[in-house]
Design an enzyme around this catalytic site. Structure first.
Site: not given
Length: 156
Positions: A115, A131
């Site tokens: 992301h 992440c």
């Protein structure tokens, strides 16, 4: 196929075995780990399970995978000090049972994403909670090239 190299902070995008583009990324500030609660970036073979955020403007902040309607610059300094999920989300699903799929090692259940971030100036240094974070325009560019089911290999 995407290949994420935690050690070098890079993500390479391959099409038909040829590298199309290499991006700088940030991964976990903790050692890589596939275990739930470790906050480490998981390793192994994954796939893109879901693509979220098509059509949203660069810098849009997502909460629980839903666009908030606000750019990260509109958040209070206290909120923006943390890692915000911005621009696009590629939600990963592990493909290796017992390694990154199922039980206490399930990447999908851990909400492991590729992301955008509100801290683009820190891309390349370990800073996430597991992440893979990218610059906003880079994740938008990549988002347009990949599809659900495309493979993602994460290497320590």
């Amino acid at each position: 196929m995407l290949v994420v190299r935690i050690g070098t902070g890079t993500l390479q995008f391959y099409r038909a075995g040829v590298m199309v583009r290499s991006y700088a990324v940030s991964t976990s500030r903790r050692p890589s780990s596939n275990i739930k609660g470790s906050l480490g970036t998981p390793t192994g073979l994954h796939e893109i399970a879901e693509r979220i955020g098509a059509g949203q403007p660069p810098g849009m902040v997502f909460k629980s995978r839903i666009p908030t309607g606000r750019h990260f610059s509109e958040f209070a300094e206290s909120e923006a000090a943390g890692q915000l999920i911005t621009s696009r989300i590629l939600w990963l699903r592990g493909l290796e049972p017992g390694v990154n799929r199922g039980g206490e090692v399930d990447s999908y259940d851990r909400y492991i994403y590729v992301h955008g971030t509100n801290h683009e100036d820190r891309i390349g240094e370990p800073m996430s909670a597991g992440c893979i974070e990218m610059r906003n325009m880079d994740v938008i560019e990549l988002f347009e090239e990949v599809r659900a089911g495309d493979q993602v290999l994460i290497l320590a």
